[in-house]
Scaffold this active site. Structure first.
Site, PDB file in Angstrom:
ATOM      1  N   ARG A  96       0.786  -1.245   0.000  1.00  0.00           N
ATOM      2  CA  ARG A  96       0.000   0.000   0.000  1.00  0.00           C
ATOM      3  C   ARG A  96       0.812   1.286   0.000  1.00  0.00           C
ATOM      4  O   ARG A  96       0.522   2.194  -0.790  1.00  0.00           O
ATOM      5  CB  ARG A  96      -1.011   0.001   1.154  1.00  0.00           C
ATOM      6  N   ASP A 125      -6.644  -1.015   4.551  1.00  0.00           N
ATOM      7  CA  ASP A 125      -6.000  -0.441   3.377  1.00  0.00           C
ATOM      8  C   ASP A 125      -6.324   1.037   3.156  1.00  0.00           C
ATOM      9  O   ASP A 125      -5.475   1.810   2.731  1.00  0.00           O
ATOM     10  CB  ASP A 125      -6.324  -1.274   2.137  1.00  0.00           C
TER      11      ASP A 125
END
Ligand code: ARG
Length: 395
Positions: A96, A125
């Site tokens: 990420r 996320d």
């Protein structure tokens, strides 16, 4: 017209997001990050581009970030022995911040004022993307359509895609939510939400079931230089090829599965299963080599660092001062982590069976119970007396 850079995967959600943002008056620029999720080549990429364009994107960038992902994210995590809650090797979490970094770079290049992503409001996320974007450029506006849009189900999204002629492949409805990259696969949702149930075999994508496997063992000797894997069985590999190879043989032997209930950043407990053959094997071999070359105090202190490091990665704090400072510590610990470890892969297990290093602190003359013993046992008496002295109370 306001410009937005969208983290695009090619799937149903992010394709609907393209249209949704366009309807809101944005010029949408799609960014597809290739972290080794199996995007394929030519045709597949053309398909993704065509789909994004059909949904209303003005431009589509597809970038292979695998090398950077491995060198700057996976290897530092390997050196740190970062494992979240004892099981998760952090494949998704490591990807990420890298994607976010490239989204920010592209936003600057395209002079876009916003960045959008397709994460839900319940996961980790969204945090990782937004915290990273905020660190790198706090002036960028962040849009998370899935947190605010009107669609309540997959069916409604499909309906929306139909309405706008977005070419979506709705035939293969996958029963799980999957995130994949070269470091590992994260699989959740569907039937996996029932904690009392074993994951069905079809939930696993790259590891064979240990019960289906033949009963031969595979050995692999992994050679490290300053904590970085360089060779297997005396053959040199690029980092990417080495990971691809270990994913393959590890997967064949059912190595690298994890089934866990984890503590999410947003306060929820969730059940997720993971597959990470290469990361599992490398981590195991790396730790084994460290057991040989790190002295006791350094090894024990490093365990605390590993724990903290894994939390920081999981929490989306990759670009935080603490994580960067820990990297400096970890790097210093790798000075002598050179040598090799032989692992045995067998029916889902991976165990180290042999190790060697020119920096080894193991001294057979001291540890042996044989006659070549050089350890002065008489000295032990005085050592023990002084060692235990602070704990002896007279009354
Ligand atoms: N639970 C993992 C994490 O927070 C993976 C999240 C994405 N998982 C998924 N199946 N889409 O890092």
């Amino acid at each position: 017209m306001k410009k937005v850079v969208l983290a695009y995967s090619g799937g149903l959600d992010t394709s609907c997001i393209v249209r949704w943002l366009a309807e809101k008056g944005y010029e949408v620029i799609c960014f597809v990050a290739d972290l080794g999720q199996g995007l394929g080549a030519g045709e597949d990429l053309d398909l993704i581009t065509a789909r994004a364009k059909a949904a209303g994107a003005s431009k589509v960038y597809i970038k292979d970030l695998q090398k950077e992902f491995i060198e700057d994210f996976c290897i530092p995590a390997l050196k740190a022995n970062a494992v979240y809650e004892g099981k998760y090797l952090l494949a998704t979490a490591l990807g990420r911040p890298l994607i976010a970094k490239h989204l920010v770079e592209l936003a600057h290049k395209e002079k876009a004022s916003s960045i959008a992503h397709g994460c839900t409001g319940k996961g980790n996320d969204q945090v990782r993307f937004e915290v990273t974007i905020g660190i790198l450029d706090p002036k960028l506006e962040i849009i998370a359509p899935v947190r605010e849009w009107e669609f309540k189900s997959r069916e409604e999204e499909i309906e929306y895609a139909r309405e706008f002629n977005i070419p979506i492949d709705v035939t293969k409805k996958k029963p799980y939510s999957i995130d994949r990259n070269i470091w590992g696969i994260s699989i959740e949702a569907g039937i996996l939400e029932n904690l009392e149930q074993e994951p069905p075999e079809d939930a696993y994508m790259i590891t064979k079931s240990p019960t289906q496997m033949s009963s031969y063992a595979k050995y692999a000797e992994i050679f490290f230089e300053k904590g970085v894997p360089k060779k297997i069985d005396n053959k040199s590999y690029s980092l990417k090829d080495l990971i691809v190879y270990l994913n393959e043989v590890g997967g064949l032997h059912g190595v690298g599965r994890a089934d866990m209930v984890e503590n999410r950043l947003v306060g929820i407990k969730s059940r997720e299963i993971y597959e990470a053959p290469a990361a599992t094997i490398l981590q195991l071999a790396h730790r084994e080599l460290e057991s040989l070359v790190l002295d006791r105090e350094l090894a024990h202190f490093k365990e605390m660092v590993s724990l903290k490091y894994s939390e920081l990665v999981y929490y989306g704090l990759w670009y935080s001062p603490l994580k960067e400072s820990l990297d400096a510590f970890v790097e210093a610990t790798q000075k002598h982590v050179s040598g090799s470890v032989k692992v045995k892969l067998f029916k889902g297990s991976c165990v180290p069976v042999a190790r060697q290093s020119k920096f080894s602190l193991y001294n057979k003359e001291l540890s042996t119970y044989g006659k070549e013993d050089k350890f002065n046992q008489q000295l032990a008496e005085g050592f023990i007396r002084i060692w235990g002295m602070p704990y002896q109370r007279k009354v």
